[in-house]
Design an enzyme around this catalytic site. Sequence first.
Site, PDB file in Angstrom:
ATOM      1  N   ASP A 189      -0.469  -3.308   1.866  1.00  0.00           N
ATOM      2  CA  ASP A 189      -0.733  -3.178   0.695  1.00  0.00           C
ATOM      3  C   ASP A 189      -1.348  -1.943   0.360  1.00  0.00           C
ATOM      4  OD1 ASP A 189      -0.812  -3.656  -2.120  1.00  0.00           O
ATOM      5  OD2 ASP A 189      -0.513  -5.678  -1.764  1.00  0.00           O
ATOM      6  N   HIS A 237      10.851  -9.309  -7.138  1.00  0.00           N
ATOM      7  CA  HIS A 237      11.231  -9.275  -8.493  1.00  0.00           C
ATOM      8  C   HIS A 237      10.647  -8.244  -9.473  1.00  0.00           C
ATOM      9  CE1 HIS A 237       7.349 -12.064  -9.471  1.00  0.00           C
ATOM     10  NE2 HIS A 237       6.976 -11.095  -9.148  1.00  0.00           N
TER      11      HIS A 237
END
Length: 330
Positions: A189, A237
């Site tokens: 990340d 998403h």
Amino acid sequence: MQLTTGFWAFKTLAAAHELDLFSRLSGTTGTTAPDLAETLAIEERPADMLLTGCTALGLLVKHDSRYRNSPIAEEFLVRGKPYYFGGWVQMLDQRLYPGWARLTDAIRTNRPTTWNPDRQSSLFDGEDPRLLAVFWEAMHSLSTFTARALGRAVDLSGARRLLDVGGGSAAYDIELCRLYPDLTATVYDLPKVADIAAGKVEEAGLADRIGTVAGDFFAGAALPGGHDTILLSMILHDWAEDRCRGILRKCWAALPSGGQVVVAELLVNDERTGPPPAALMSLNMLVETEGRNYTPGEYTRWLRDAGYQDVRTVWFDGPGANGAVIGTKP
């Protein structure tokens, strides 16, 4: 009436949290309306109404004349508790509630309403660091329970090295490593988030099995190699189809033959009729991002186009996801 007054329940919860009601009550013998009015320096009338409303919603319980936290409030709404969820409430109240007030604008313009893409690089660009900190704490709680549901539904006993792309605070990795003793994991990340993950891993006592790598999956560099399973949990998403396909191609390049990618999401059904949590989260993506909540059929097509085989969907019941679409690299 339930649809039209749904925000009443949320704003009752949000106001009580903002006033720190649940943390104030934790470990006490409870409160009365006069006591709460004195504590908060407010009139007795609204104090009584707030306590009644929270009790009606199951957030408080009343014994004799005193109000105490219900078990769910004590576990999730008291600051400092392991599964404290108040950051999510605060983020919804301060950021998403105003954005949803402009949902019609988002529908008309096909643009987010919580930030300005013309002036900001991402939805978190310029956000209050303190609000982001409590948000990540809340996401850790949400992801912990979702990871447990995923780990029970999807058999990862054959996996040995997991790469969690966009892994946030490492909640998935912590829970999956606890469920599968032979599993090790890497959180990939952005640098600030990777630091948060490292702290959570240390707290969980799993630093010998979970590592972190700072990076950006949209940057030119390849994803870290040496993993047989890649997890994309509540990631795709956020993005439009072309970016989702690009991420899946990067995962393909990083996997060995026989490796698998696991896409865990709140899936909209292929008929596009629900379920409500996925359909409404998709509208939330309209307010917040360029993405939406996709169907198993869409993910299946993208995975097959990227070269994955044996694509299948596994359904489960979790607070942050309801299913996983899994593909294997031949």
